[in-house]
Enzyme design. Structure first.
Site, PDB file in Angstrom:
ATOM      1  N   LYS A  79      48.228  73.383  20.178  1.00  0.00           N
ATOM      2  CA  LYS A  79      47.777  73.593  18.802  1.00  0.00           C
ATOM      3  C   LYS A  79      46.876  72.437  18.380  1.00  0.00           C
ATOM      4  O   LYS A  79      46.925  71.330  18.934  1.00  0.00           O
ATOM      5  CB  LYS A  79      48.963  73.723  17.837  1.00  0.00           C
ATOM      6  CG  LYS A  79      49.860  72.466  17.726  1.00  0.00           C
ATOM      7  CD  LYS A  79      49.329  71.425  16.777  1.00  0.00           C
ATOM      8  CE  LYS A  79      50.165  70.151  16.769  1.00  0.00           C
ATOM      9  NZ  LYS A  79      49.531  69.038  16.023  1.00  0.00           N
TER      10      LYS A  79
ATOM     11  N   PRO B 165      47.984  67.744  27.585  1.00  0.00           N
ATOM     12  CA  PRO B 165      48.276  66.307  27.673  1.00  0.00           C
ATOM     13  C   PRO B 165      49.526  65.931  26.882  1.00  0.00           C
ATOM     14  O   PRO B 165      49.821  66.511  25.834  1.00  0.00           O
ATOM     15  CB  PRO B 165      47.024  65.656  27.076  1.00  0.00           C
ATOM     16  CG  PRO B 165      45.943  66.659  27.280  1.00  0.00           C
ATOM     17  CD  PRO B 165      46.600  68.003  27.153  1.00  0.00           C
ATOM     18  N   VAL B 166      50.272  64.967  27.427  1.00  0.00           N
ATOM     19  CA  VAL B 166      51.526  64.512  26.811  1.00  0.00           C
ATOM     20  C   VAL B 166      51.222  63.459  25.745  1.00  0.00           C
ATOM     21  O   VAL B 166      50.309  62.647  25.902  1.00  0.00           O
ATOM     22  CB  VAL B 166      52.456  63.931  27.895  1.00  0.00           C
ATOM     23  CG1 VAL B 166      53.736  63.374  27.279  1.00  0.00           C
ATOM     24  CG2 VAL B 166      52.788  65.005  28.938  1.00  0.00           C
TER      25      VAL B 166
ATOM     26  N   GLY C  39      49.108  64.748  20.374  1.00  0.00           N
ATOM     27  CA  GLY C  39      48.842  65.396  19.098  1.00  0.00           C
ATOM     28  C   GLY C  39      48.507  66.868  19.214  1.00  0.00           C
ATOM     29  O   GLY C  39      47.983  67.477  18.284  1.00  0.00           O
TER      30      GLY C  39
ATOM     31  N   SER D  44      56.653  70.684  21.787  1.00  0.00           N
ATOM     32  CA  SER D  44      57.196  71.688  20.864  1.00  0.00           C
ATOM     33  C   SER D  44      56.889  73.097  21.344  1.00  0.00           C
ATOM     34  O   SER D  44      57.721  73.998  21.248  1.00  0.00           O
ATOM     35  CB  SER D  44      56.605  71.480  19.463  1.00  0.00           C
ATOM     36  OG  SER D  44      57.018  70.251  18.912  1.00  0.00           O
ATOM     37  N   SER D  45      55.691  73.291  21.882  1.00  0.00           N
ATOM     38  CA  SER D  45      55.317  74.613  22.372  1.00  0.00           C
ATOM     39  C   SER D  45      56.118  74.999  23.605  1.00  0.00           C
ATOM     40  O   SER D  45      56.509  76.159  23.771  1.00  0.00           O
ATOM     41  CB  SER D  45      53.816  74.642  22.682  1.00  0.00           C
ATOM     42  OG  SER D  45      53.393  75.956  22.940  1.00  0.00           O
TER      43      SER D  45
ATOM     44  N   ASP E 196      57.680  71.119  14.576  1.00  0.00           N
ATOM     45  CA  ASP E 196      56.580  72.010  14.976  1.00  0.00           C
ATOM     46  C   ASP E 196      57.044  73.225  15.769  1.00  0.00           C
ATOM     47  O   ASP E 196      56.246  74.138  16.019  1.00  0.00           O
ATOM     48  CB  ASP E 196      55.555  71.247  15.824  1.00  0.00           C
ATOM     49  CG  ASP E 196      54.671  70.330  14.999  1.00  0.00           C
ATOM     50  OD1 ASP E 196      54.662  70.457  13.761  1.00  0.00           O
ATOM     51  OD2 ASP E 196      53.977  69.483  15.595  1.00  0.00           O
TER      52      ASP E 196
END
Length: 288
Positions: free
Chosen positions: A8, A92-93, A96, A101-102, A134
């Site tokens: 996101k 990427p970890v 942001g 969360s996804s 999120d």
């Protein structure tokens, strides 16, 4: 079962105040993009949850959000069968982009289907907020207004067609530390969240990009000026607007021209400022 855990971006991110419980009251416009981690779920006769990832530094126990997500539902519904989770990270970890969360959201959707729990997306989202603010949005996906601590969601029409360039510099940022450093009561310029909503409803990409803003940039850019450099490079190469996503450090630019977006992608790809770069599009719900 194979699922896609979509990344996101935030088209607008405002912090209203710090609450008495330590959380921050926010208003954000969230947008799913076509960048995803791949998750494979398989039932097992061996009890318990087994997690394997393609990144050796990620935990494979209860410290991984996919483990927490599976355990939450399996404990509640007394599922004794085991579950094997294979997580292939692409998002990427600590960037942001909502990857963790996804991942958790996708596992909750998958466990719900695999074990025929018959929970609605709203019921899953209500449980998901105990894992992360999120997660409910990542269950819903698409374009949405997120309020409260991020768990109060209002679905919006899809973002007009565009091309999105996402670039992550070679740094990681702690969301917790960014919010800790933010002085919410001293924010002078709040994003026009309602204006962004009106532009989305009016299918005006220019209206959206003209109002994009993120109050967390003030904190993160102060420590990592490379974020501002990447923003400027995207704007110089034709982005309608460029902004940091979430607490950073990833930057995204929105383009209305595929050639300009591709040119910017190739140029930034060759620069030392950027460690990972992706050219993608908005995602609208319609199946995992």
């Amino acid at each position: 079962m194979r699922l896609r855990a979509m990344a996101k971006i935030n088209l607008g991110l405002d912090v209203i105040k710090k609450r008495d419980d330590g959380y921050h009251e926010v208003r954000m416009i969230m947008q799913t993009i076509r960048m995803y981690d791949q998750i494979d779920l398989a039932g097992s006769d061996r009890p318990g949850i087994q997690v394997k990832t393609n990144l050796p530094y990620l935990p494979s126990n209860e410290n991984n959000l996919v483990y927490k997500a599976a355990k939450l539902l399996m404990d509640e519904f007394h599922i004794e069968k085991g579950l094997d989770i294979r997580l292939r990270k692409v998002i990427p970890v600590a960037a942001g982009l909502g990857g963790g969360s996804s991942d958790a959201a996708a596992v909750m959707v998958g466990v719900n289907r695999m074990f025929h729990l018959n929970l609605s997306l709203e019921e899953l989202a209500d449980r998901g907020k105990t894992i992360g603010a999120d997660v409910p949005y990542c269950i819903m996906r698409g374009t949405a207004l997120a309020e409260g601590i991020g768990e109060i969601l209002t679905q919006l029409p899809s973002l007009p067609p565009c091309h999105i360039l996402v670039a992550k510099p070679g740094i990681n940022v702690s969301t917790k530390n960014v919010y800790k450093s933010l002085r919410a009561d001293e924010i002078q310029n709040h994003p026009d969240i309602d204006g962004i909503i009106d532009a989305i409803r009016g299918s005006s990409l220019m209206g959206v990009t003209a109002r994009m803003a993120n109050v967390l940039e003030e904190v993160t850019v102060r420590d990592y000026p490379v974020i501002d450099e990447i923003k400027q490079l995207m704007m110089e190469r034709g982005a309608l607007s460029a902004m940091m996503s979430g607490s950073g450090p990833s930057v995204f630019g929105i383009f209305d021209d595929r050639r300009k977006a591709g040119h910017a992608y190739r140029q930034l790809q060759d620069m030392n400022l950027v460690k990972q770069i992706f050219l993608t599009k908005p995602f609208a719900p319609g199946g995992r």
